[in-house]
Write an enzyme that holds these catalytic residues in place. Structure first.
Site, PDB file in Angstrom:
ATOM      1  N   ALA A  92       2.748   3.769   6.222  1.00 49.34           N
ATOM      2  CA  ALA A  92       3.478   4.727   5.392  1.00 49.34           C
ATOM      3  C   ALA A  92       3.159   4.473   3.930  1.00 49.34           C
ATOM      4  CB  ALA A  92       4.984   4.614   5.640  1.00 49.34           C
ATOM      5  N   SER A  93       3.443   5.486   3.098  1.00 51.55           N
ATOM      6  CA  SER A  93       3.245   5.373   1.656  1.00 51.55           C
ATOM      7  C   SER A  93       4.471   5.896   0.936  1.00 51.55           C
ATOM      8  CB  SER A  93       2.011   6.170   1.207  1.00 51.55           C
ATOM      9  OG  SER A  93       0.833   5.587   1.702  1.00 51.55           O
ATOM     10  N   GLY A  94       4.789   5.271  -0.188  1.00 47.97           N
ATOM     11  CA  GLY A  94       5.884   5.723  -1.035  1.00 47.97           C
ATOM     12  C   GLY A  94       5.410   5.832  -2.465  1.00 47.97           C
ATOM     13  N   SER A  95       6.339   6.165  -3.369  1.00 44.30           N
ATOM     14  CA  SER A  95       5.957   6.361  -4.765  1.00 44.30           C
ATOM     15  C   SER A  95       5.545   5.056  -5.432  1.00 44.30           C
ATOM     16  CB  SER A  95       7.119   6.992  -5.533  1.00 44.30           C
ATOM     17  OG  SER A  95       8.275   6.167  -5.447  1.00 44.30           O
ATOM     18  N   GLY A 121       4.716   2.022  -3.528  1.00 43.17           N
ATOM     19  CA  GLY A 121       3.985   1.077  -2.703  1.00 43.17           C
ATOM     20  C   GLY A 121       3.584   1.649  -1.363  1.00 43.17           C
ATOM     21  N   ASP A 122       2.973   0.793  -0.553  1.00 37.54           N
ATOM     22  CA  ASP A 122       2.494   1.192   0.767  1.00 37.54           C
ATOM     23  C   ASP A 122       2.969   0.180   1.804  1.00 37.54           C
ATOM     24  OD1 ASP A 122       0.749   3.428  -0.150  1.00 37.54           O
ATOM     25  OD2 ASP A 122      -0.322   1.797  -1.147  1.00 37.54           O
ATOM     26  N   LEU A 123       3.062   0.644   3.047  1.00 36.44           N
ATOM     27  CA  LEU A 123       3.459  -0.215   4.154  1.00 36.44           C
ATOM     28  C   LEU A 123       2.313  -0.295   5.151  1.00 36.44           C
ATOM     29  CD1 LEU A 123       5.854  -1.832   5.394  1.00 36.44           C
ATOM     30  CD2 LEU A 123       6.399   0.231   6.701  1.00 36.44           C
ATOM     31  N   LYS A 170       4.784  -4.923   3.197  1.00 40.50           N
ATOM     32  CA  LYS A 170       5.170  -3.994   2.134  1.00 40.50           C
ATOM     33  C   LYS A 170       4.442  -4.403   0.860  1.00 40.50           C
ATOM     34  CE  LYS A 170       9.338  -2.275  -0.223  1.00 40.50           C
ATOM     35  NZ  LYS A 170      10.822  -2.387  -0.257  1.00 40.50           N
ATOM     36  N   ASP A 188      21.666   1.632   0.189  1.00 43.72           N
ATOM     37  CA  ASP A 188      20.756   2.726   0.559  1.00 43.72           C
ATOM     38  C   ASP A 188      20.683   2.845   2.078  1.00 43.72           C
ATOM     39  OD1 ASP A 188      19.085   4.859   0.078  1.00 43.72           O
ATOM     40  OD2 ASP A 188      17.278   3.644  -0.158  1.00 43.72           O
TER      41      ASP A 188
END
Length: 568
Positions: free
Chosen positions: A297-300, A302-304, A317, A411
């Protein structure tokens, strides 16, 4: 660092969008709105080719939903947005700001009675239709959600079946529309909403857009300020914004990991992230033993990745080096600090971390079952009642353990609930989690709006009961398989929760004990919400009733596996 201008593609001509009929995709809608705005501007003034290029660049740098949301009939508003974003390029003019009075309106039929309850509401007869209003409509005022959230219904709105008055009335309410344009940054939206709240403004509608070149356009429709003092409001907003910015810079420049630890607004360390330790454990990962496989997965920020460490299947992570900031270091250090201290069957196991830049990694057990969010919304799978109770118990056990150790997750949502190979649900992602201070009360907004407690949205002090509210939204999601407030944007949902007290609609066939639990957990007053220890007792009693203790657990596993097979 200067931000480069976005590439300006040649603007499409009207024939491109209209030759084959109206386009329905997002890109087509962007072209349609661009052409409509251009046509309206041409009707009142001569437009140069350079302006056409600049206008198209404006639409190009904003996400496609800007064109979907903006009121194309208000071409001047689009030009204002373009101007503000251009002004925001100059550091001396940030934030670029526009404040005006707008009229939120709704047309209805019939008799409205002799008066309206709300003194800010105005009634205009059929001889005074919307185009004759004193104030313009909001830039994004075509949204039906604005009427839902921004207009208060009076007793006069309710009409009997034999009402014979079929005259047309326009119910309108003046509000202020505030538009900010500035450099985009983490938690900017939180900063702006907090700023508005401190001035006593109630947000009725909000739209936030990030440009492709690093700027942000944020539009708020608010009440709570006298309509005759718009200029004073603009001055107050600028003063408050610059004060908040100055305080943030002061904290960032004076704090350091050694003096403030992980809890302060730490400046970026030069070599490694400093994490408090009692010397009893070692978490630093040997990079020579860490193997990367595929990206999951990718986020704003970082990446997993999936990978292995000492032959163990792990999730890695990775913080992107270009996204590293003082806040990012603080959150990274906080996550490592918390994860190394927790050990529970329903919390994702921590393997270790790399804290020497530029390699900032957090390594945990790989959860082969994926997230509950993906199971519900990407695989379109559903839970039977025994499964729902079992999953809810897993979550409650993990959260009860965290709260017993003075950790507030902040969260909690289905995307942060992962399943292992045995379909045991575990709480994950402690990037914004915090250890409670001695008072047990936290401040500052964090989390995800659709799952966020009202006291957190309003930037009020809060405690562990904010997690209980989020749990209620998760439980509703398990029951329905739907995304909370799916017909509202996240900001609209937040406004509705705070201003109107909205909650997701509970299905009629929901077990009465779960209905009662939902209503207790998402109660407006945090003191009325149960602790997770109480929630566990309720769920354990219910589990005996629906059969999840023995046979139910077997059904749970079978149900999951069969569902997964169907979706592969």
């Amino acid at each position: 660092m200067a931000v480069e201008d976005p590439p300006a593609a040649p603007p499409p001509r009207q024939s491109e969008a209209g030759a084959g009929g109206r386009r329905t995709d997002k890109h087509g809608r962007r072209l349609e709105v661009y052409n409509e705005v251009l046509a309206r501007l041409r009707s009142s003034a001569e437009i140069s080719p350079a302006f056409e290029d600049a206008l198209w660049a404006h639409f190009h740098r904003l996400p496609a939903r800007y064109a979907l949301d903006v009121n194309a009939e208000r071409a001047d508003d689009v030009v204002t947005h373009q101007r503000l974003l251009e002004e925001a390029r100059d550091p001396e003019r940030r934030p670029a700001l526009s404040v005006r009075v707008v009229q939120v309106s709704r047309i209805i039929d019939g008799d409205m009675g002799d008066s309206l309850d709300n003194p800010d509401m105005e009634m205009v007869t059929s001889n005074h239709l919307p185009n004759q209003l004193i104030h313009p409509p909001p830039a994004f005022g075509s949204s039906s959600n604005l009427e839902l959230l921004g207009l208060e219904t009076s007793e006069g709105d309710v009409r009997s079946a034999d009402d014979t008055d079929h005259s047309v009335h326009l119910i309108s309410r003046p509000m202020h529309e505030i538009t900010f344009a500035t450099v985009d940054k983490p938690k900017l939206l939180s900063q702006l909403t907090s700023l508005l709240a401190e001035l006593g403004l109630d947000i009725q509608e909000a739209h936030a857009f990030s440009t492709i070149d690093g700027y942000s356009l944020d539009v708020f429709v608010v009440t709570g300020w006298h309509l005759g003092s718009t200029e004073q409001l603009q001055v107050k907003l600028l003063q408050k914004f610059h004060k908040v910015e100055a305080q943030a810079c002061s904290v960032s420049s004076t704090s350091s990991p050694s003096s403030e630890g992980w809890g302060g607004g730490a400046s970026v360390p030069s070599t490694s992230v400093e994490i408090p330790t009692d010397g009893a454990d070692i978490w630093e990962i040997d990079l020579k033993l860490l193997k990367f496989a595929n990206k999951v997965a990718s986020g704003s920020n970082g990446d997993l990745y999936r990978g292995s460490y000492c032959s163990q299947d792990v999730a890695i992570k990775v913080v992107r080096p270009e996204r590293i900031s003082a806040d990012m270091y603080r959150d990274f250090a906080q996550e490592v600090y918390i994860m190394r201290k927790v050990r529970h069957r329903n919390v994702v196991p921590f393997i270790g971390a790399c804290t020497r830049q530029p390699n900032l990694y957090i390594v945990t057990d790989f959860m082969s079952g994926g997230s509950v969010y993906d199971y519900l919304h990407k695989k379109n799978s559903t839970f039977k009642l025994p499964e729902i109770v079992k999953v809810a118990m897993d979550i409650s056990k993990g959260m009860n353990y965290l709260h017993q150790n003075n950790i507030i997750h902040r969260d909690l949502k289905t995307a942060n609930l992962l399943m292992d190979e045995n379909k045991v649900v575990k709480v994950a992602d402690f990037g914004v989690a915090r250890v409670k201070d001695q008072s047990g009360v936290m401040t500052a907004e964090t989390g995800t709006y659709r799952w966020m407690a009202p006291e957190v949205i309003e930037h009020k002090p809060y405690d562990h009961k904010a997690d209980v509210f989020s749990f209620a939204i998760v439980l509703w999601e398990l029951l329905t398989g739907k995304i909370p407030y799916e017909y509202l944007t996240p900001l609209q949902a937040a406004i509705g929760v705070v201003q109107k007290g909205i909650r997701p609609t509970i299905p009629k066939d929901t077990h009465p004990k779960l209905v009662d639990l939902l209503q207790k957990c998402w109660h407006r007053d945090p003191a009325e919400r149960p602790d997770f220890s109480e929630i566990l007792e309720i769920l354990q009693r219910l589990s005996k009733e629906v059969g999840t203790d023995t046979e139910g657990r077997h059904k749970m596993k079978t149900g999951f596996l069969s569902a997964l097979k169907r979706n592969h």
